[in-house]
Design a protein around this motif. Structure first.
Motif, PDB file in Angstrom:
ATOM      1  N   TRP A   1      39.596  40.951  32.504  1.00 54.57           N
ATOM      2  CA  TRP A   1      39.343  40.052  33.624  1.00 54.57           C
ATOM      3  C   TRP A   1      39.323  38.619  33.110  1.00 54.57           C
ATOM      4  O   TRP A   1      38.704  38.343  32.089  1.00 54.57           O
ATOM      5  N   THR A   2      39.992  37.719  33.803  1.00 52.87           N
ATOM      6  CA  THR A   2      40.027  36.301  33.438  1.00 52.87           C
ATOM      7  C   THR A   2      39.577  35.490  34.639  1.00 52.87           C
ATOM      8  O   THR A   2      40.061  35.694  35.757  1.00 52.87           O
ATOM      9  N   LEU A   3      38.672  34.552  34.398  1.00 57.34           N
ATOM     10  CA  LEU A   3      38.154  33.711  35.472  1.00 57.34           C
ATOM     11  C   LEU A   3      38.923  32.399  35.579  1.00 57.34           C
ATOM     12  O   LEU A   3      39.207  31.750  34.572  1.00 57.34           O
ATOM     13  N   GLY A   4      39.232  32.007  36.804  1.00 60.90           N
ATOM     14  CA  GLY A   4      39.717  30.669  37.087  1.00 60.90           C
ATOM     15  C   GLY A   4      41.113  30.320  36.630  1.00 60.90           C
ATOM     16  O   GLY A   4      41.495  29.152  36.705  1.00 60.90           O
ATOM     17  N   VAL A   5      41.897  31.259  36.168  1.00 59.83           N
ATOM     18  CA  VAL A   5      43.254  30.954  35.726  1.00 59.83           C
ATOM     19  C   VAL A   5      44.196  31.187  36.897  1.00 59.83           C
ATOM     20  O   VAL A   5      44.202  32.271  37.479  1.00 59.83           O
TER      21      VAL A   5
ATOM     22  N   SER B   1      35.047  40.848  46.752  1.00 60.61           N
ATOM     23  CA  SER B   1      34.239  39.800  46.139  1.00 60.61           C
ATOM     24  C   SER B   1      33.130  40.486  45.359  1.00 60.61           C
ATOM     25  O   SER B   1      32.684  41.569  45.725  1.00 60.61           O
ATOM     26  N   VAL B   2      32.745  39.850  44.268  1.00 60.37           N
ATOM     27  CA  VAL B   2      31.676  40.379  43.430  1.00 60.37           C
ATOM     28  C   VAL B   2      30.611  39.306  43.266  1.00 60.37           C
ATOM     29  O   VAL B   2      30.903  38.115  43.357  1.00 60.37           O
ATOM     30  N   LEU B   3      29.396  39.727  43.007  1.00 59.47           N
ATOM     31  CA  LEU B   3      28.330  38.758  42.795  1.00 59.47           C
ATOM     32  C   LEU B   3      28.448  38.092  41.435  1.00 59.47           C
ATOM     33  O   LEU B   3      28.073  36.932  41.281  1.00 59.47           O
ATOM     34  N   ALA B   4      28.967  38.813  40.437  1.00 61.97           N
ATOM     35  CA  ALA B   4      29.115  38.254  39.096  1.00 61.97           C
ATOM     36  C   ALA B   4      30.141  39.054  38.305  1.00 61.97           C
ATOM     37  O   ALA B   4      30.431  40.205  38.635  1.00 61.97           O
ATOM     38  N   VAL B   5      30.657  38.428  37.255  1.00 60.46           N
ATOM     39  CA  VAL B   5      31.656  39.042  36.371  1.00 60.46           C
ATOM     40  C   VAL B   5      31.020  39.254  34.999  1.00 60.46           C
ATOM     41  O   VAL B   5      30.358  38.358  34.474  1.00 60.46           O
ATOM     42  N   GLY B   6      31.224  40.438  34.419  1.00 56.86           N
ATOM     43  CA  GLY B   6      30.755  40.696  33.061  1.00 56.86           C
ATOM     44  C   GLY B   6      29.308  41.120  32.962  1.00 56.86           C
ATOM     45  O   GLY B   6      28.689  41.010  31.915  1.00 56.86           O
TER      46      GLY B   6
ATOM     47  N   GLN C   1      34.973  31.109  41.798  1.00 59.78           N
ATOM     48  CA  GLN C   1      36.400  31.128  41.497  1.00 59.78           C
ATOM     49  C   GLN C   1      36.916  32.561  41.442  1.00 59.78           C
ATOM     50  O   GLN C   1      36.147  33.511  41.486  1.00 59.78           O
ATOM     51  N   VAL C   2      38.230  32.675  41.349  1.00 60.76           N
ATOM     52  CA  VAL C   2      38.871  33.982  41.342  1.00 60.76           C
ATOM     53  C   VAL C   2      38.879  34.569  39.935  1.00 60.76           C
ATOM     54  O   VAL C   2      39.149  33.860  38.960  1.00 60.76           O
ATOM     55  N   ALA C   3      38.576  35.853  39.851  1.00 60.94           N
ATOM     56  CA  ALA C   3      38.745  36.614  38.608  1.00 60.94           C
ATOM     57  C   ALA C   3      39.984  37.478  38.811  1.00 60.94           C
ATOM     58  O   ALA C   3      40.141  38.115  39.847  1.00 60.94           O
TER      59      ALA C   3
ATOM     60  N   TRP D   1      37.120  37.616  44.182  1.00 62.93           N
ATOM     61  CA  TRP D   1      36.337  36.390  44.226  1.00 62.93           C
ATOM     62  C   TRP D   1      34.992  36.619  43.555  1.00 62.93           C
ATOM     63  O   TRP D   1      34.289  37.586  43.862  1.00 62.93           O
ATOM     64  N   SER D   2      34.611  35.732  42.618  1.00 62.01           N
ATOM     65  CA  SER D   2      33.311  35.805  41.959  1.00 62.01           C
ATOM     66  C   SER D   2      32.389  34.781  42.608  1.00 62.01           C
ATOM     67  O   SER D   2      32.600  33.570  42.482  1.00 62.01           O
ATOM     68  N   VAL D   3      31.372  35.261  43.295  1.00 62.52           N
ATOM     69  CA  VAL D   3      30.425  34.388  43.981  1.00 62.52           C
ATOM     70  C   VAL D   3      29.688  33.509  42.970  1.00 62.52           C
ATOM     71  O   VAL D   3      29.543  32.291  43.171  1.00 62.52           O
ATOM     72  N   ALA D   4      29.234  34.081  41.860  1.00 60.81           N
ATOM     73  CA  ALA D   4      28.476  33.332  40.856  1.00 60.81           C
ATOM     74  C   ALA D   4      29.290  32.199  40.243  1.00 60.81           C
ATOM     75  O   ALA D   4      28.755  31.127  39.952  1.00 60.81           O
TER      76      ALA D   4
END
Length: 167
Positions: free
Chosen positions: A110-114, A39-44, A101-103, A95-98
């Motif tokens: 990286w794609t979020l929520g697909v 899990s990550v706190l944020a993506v990008g 949803q799943v990245a 998992w993106s905490v921010a």
């Protein structure tokens, strides 16, 4: 947090001199700790946080700075030994905490929520399946009632076929 265990999964670390392999063994455990059930706190994110806690991680953005320079797209995890970077593999999910949803990593990004799949089942019932043929629209004229009924029947058939309404 104790220096005897990893921060997320509490994997036990070897102490110096315990097996004469503690450096490589412990490094492997630290990377495993960041990767398993990731899990990550944020993506990008491009700027490393000023005071990260051990076990926290981020997906590095396209233009990283500071301690993340040269690490775009990697997972940056803070450990007691500093930053560790994980190079993502095709199909990796985090998992993106921010975002809540799943990245997923695919084709180099990286794609979020697909979510991809061939079917969705709830309670053992398929509720979404393959796309069906288009429903023809009524075009008017003397047989509009027949066309309207056919369109409604096709819509109901599609809804039933996807399990969204009972048959």
């Amino acid at each position: 947090m104790s220096d005897d265990i990893t921060p997320r999964l509490a994997l036990p670390l070897l102490q110096p001199g315990q097996a004469q392999k503690e450096t490589t063994h412990n490094e492997a455990l630290v990377l495993l700790d960041l990767t398993v059930q990731a899990s990550v706190l944020a993506v990008g994110t491009n700027v490393p946080p000023a005071a990260p806690a051990a076990g926290q991680a981020w997906i590095v953005g396209a233009a990283p700075t500071g301690g993340w320079l040269g690490q775009p797209g990697t997972i940056a995890g803070w450990t007691s030994g500093g930053w560790r970077f994980l190079v993502p593999r095709e199909g990796m999910a985090v998992w993106s905490v921010a975002d809540g949803q799943v990245a997923r990593f695919g084709d180099g990004v990286w794609t979020l929520g697909v979510i991809a799949g061939s079917r969705v089942a709830i309670g053992g019932n398929d509720v979404v399946g393959a796309r069906r043929a288009a429903v023809p629209e009524p075009i008017g004229g003397s047989i509009v009632d027949i066309e309207a009924r056919a369109a409604i029947a096709a819509i109901l058939g599609g809804l039933r076929g996807h399990g969204l309404i009972a048959g």
